[in-house]
Design an enzyme around this catalytic site. Structure first.
Site, PDB file in Angstrom:
ATOM      1  N   ASP A  95       0.844  -1.187   0.000  1.00  0.00           N
ATOM      2  CA  ASP A  95       0.000   0.000   0.000  1.00  0.00           C
ATOM      3  C   ASP A  95       0.885   1.244   0.000  1.00  0.00           C
ATOM      4  O   ASP A  95       2.059   1.191   0.393  1.00  0.00           O
ATOM      5  CB  ASP A  95      -0.946   0.002   1.200  1.00  0.00           C
ATOM      6  CG  ASP A  95      -0.224   0.228   2.520  1.00  0.00           C
ATOM      7  OD1 ASP A  95       0.698  -0.563   2.819  1.00  0.00           O
ATOM      8  OD2 ASP A  95      -0.551   1.189   3.242  1.00  0.00           O
ATOM      9  N   GLU A 159      -0.073  -0.464   5.828  1.00  0.00           N
ATOM     10  CA  GLU A 159       0.938   0.123   6.706  1.00  0.00           C
ATOM     11  C   GLU A 159       0.821   1.643   6.750  1.00  0.00           C
ATOM     12  O   GLU A 159       0.954   2.257   7.817  1.00  0.00           O
ATOM     13  CB  GLU A 159       2.338  -0.285   6.233  1.00  0.00           C
ATOM     14  CG  GLU A 159       3.454   0.041   7.218  1.00  0.00           C
ATOM     15  CD  GLU A 159       4.007   1.450   7.075  1.00  0.00           C
ATOM     16  OE1 GLU A 159       4.704   1.908   8.008  1.00  0.00           O
ATOM     17  OE2 GLU A 159       3.746   2.108   6.048  1.00  0.00           O
TER      18      GLU A 159
END
Length: 457
Positions: A95, A159
């Site tokens: 991500d 994250e």
């Protein structure tokens, strides 16, 4: 810096770089921001599927898309090594941060573009490049007799949002990520060409602050001057989080710690941060003190009327998103309580203030005296001839580190990666140095070899 020594392994890593670029371009193309309010969830799902297929293609077993409690997916795979070999967990996240102002990008943020010897694109360094680094190191080893350790790979899907999905999943399945050593590929060198491991990470707490003063907006000509303005109240509250010199001040939170170790010269920091001429740095103490050892507050966003289209109104409500970086030695939960109490106590004019926690991660401190660090130092020395491995801190957070340290107290955790200052992670025009990708892939391959040898005694 001297050229990397020409060895068969180094030659193989160099030969894999075109493939690494092609795959990084494929991965960067996914708009995998783990916030469905900004980008479709399908972009993250497609990125996760790409990672899973890449692991399967390399012979990984038990490849799985893990549905984590925050609604995102992490990707897991296991590559068996020789019998009796140690197990190493390799971490990255797929991500990314949102691109911010896309018009400020010289090239499209989700299109990997080569320019001035660097590869530009969102996630190129943080941290899709980290995943490619892991794959390149493993491929190089497979071309030279095989991977000498058992390898687990975990690619996190949220994250950057700090929502803790993988942390909660790991706590519920403690056997899944168990390893003798962990390589977190999400930090970076102190500067290009200077091999660096990260010894400390600041933790983070994220809160939403809502201020309300009126039942609805009012005409500023008719009511302004007596009606309490929620936006003005919010600005006053936020201003109390900094001293006159810009230092972060939260009631009850220590803010005078010192960093012992590698220092960050002020002029180098000004250049790296692209501080405008005549603008002063904020805070006191050394730069290293300020960014690695002390708390730091940042107002990430404010909900209020934009300038274009604004009306002459006294605002009834306003909201901000506030981040507090928490240094090692401070509990993030306690810091959240102190920040919340501070904000609630500073509301002017009896304004109603509500503080809601949006995310939290604990700080981290590594044991740099462990055998794995000796193996990494030797690997870095070989990959960066003429340079010794340095140990630095990092102001950012990787919440999973503390979870892993708690679940597996005997595991050795190392932090390396591609996010050196020129990478401009989280900003516009993020990029990665292909030379760093090559050297660090080689260093990781050498580390896995040395670590396996040391484990055999």
């Amino acid at each position: 810096m001297e050229q990397t020594a020409v060895t068969p392994l180094a030659e193989t890593v160099a030969s894999l770089l075109p493939r690494a670029r092609t795959e990084l371009a494929e991965l960067v193309a996914f708009q995998s921001v783990a916030d469905p309010d900004q980008f479709p969830r399908s972009e993250c799902e497609a990125a996760a599927a790409w990672v899973a297929e890449a692991l399967r293609a390399e012979g990984f077993q038990d490849v799985a898309l893990l549905d984590t409690p925050d609604g995102t997916q992490s990707v897991y795979g296991f590559l068996p090594g020789p019998e009796g070999a140690p197990t190493v967990l390799l971490y990255a996240h797929y991500d990314v941060q949102p691109p911010l102002d896309e018009s400020a990008w010289v090239s499209p943020p989700f299109e990997l573009t080569e320019r001035d010897g660097r590869w530009y694109g969102r996630g190129a360094a943080d941290c899709k490049g980290g995943l490619i680094m892991h794959l390149t190191a493993l491929r190089a080893l497979k071309a030279h007799g095989g991977v000498p350790v058992n390898v687990k790979v975990i690619a996190e899907g949220s994250e950057e949002q700090g929502t803790g999905g993988l942390e909660r999943y790991a706590e519920a399945h403690p056997e899944l990520l168990a390893a003798d050593a962990v390589v977190i590929g999400d930090t970076g060198n102190f500067r290009v060409g200077l091999p660096t491991v990260t010894a400390t990470l600041r933790g983070m707490t994220l809160v939403r602050v809502q201020v309300d003063t009126l039942e609805g907006n009012l005409h500023s000509g008719q009511f302004g001057g007596a009606a309490p303005d929620a936006l003005a109240a919010l600005i006053r509250v936020l201003d109390t989080l900094r001293a006159e010199d810009g230092s972060t001040v939260v009631d009850g939170l220590a803010h005078d710690a010192r960093w012992e170790g590698l220092q960050y010269p002020e002029e180098a920091f000004r250049k790296d941060a692209k501080v405008l001429d005549g603008v002063e740095l904020i805070g006191s103490g050394t730069v290293a003190d300020r960014i690695w050892a002390r708390p730091a507050v940042t107002v990430l966003g404010i909900d209020c009327p934009p300038v274009v289209g604004a009306t002459p109104s006294v605002q009834a409500g306003a909201r901000a998103l506030v981040s507090l970086r928490v240094p090692p030695g401070t509990d993030a939960a306690e810091a959240t309580k102190l920040l919340t109490a501070h904000l609630e106590a500073k509301a002017p004019w009896g304004a109603r203030i509500t503080v809601e926690q949006a995310g939290q991660g604990q700080p981290f401190r590594a044991d740099t005296a462990s055998p794995a660090y000796e193996a990494m130092a030797a690997a870095m020395r070989a990959a960066y001839p003429g340079e010794e491995m340095q140990t630095a801190g990092q102001g950012g957070s990787i919440p999973l580190c503390n979870t892993l340290a708690t679940l597996y107290p005997e595991a050795e955790i190392l932090l390396i990666g591609l996010s050196e200052p020129e990478a401009q992670i989280h900003a516009v025009n993020e990029s990665v140095s292909p030379e760093e990708l090559e050297r660090l892939s080689l260093a990781e391959a050498l580390f896995l070899t040395d670590y396996a040898a040391s484990a055999r005694g």
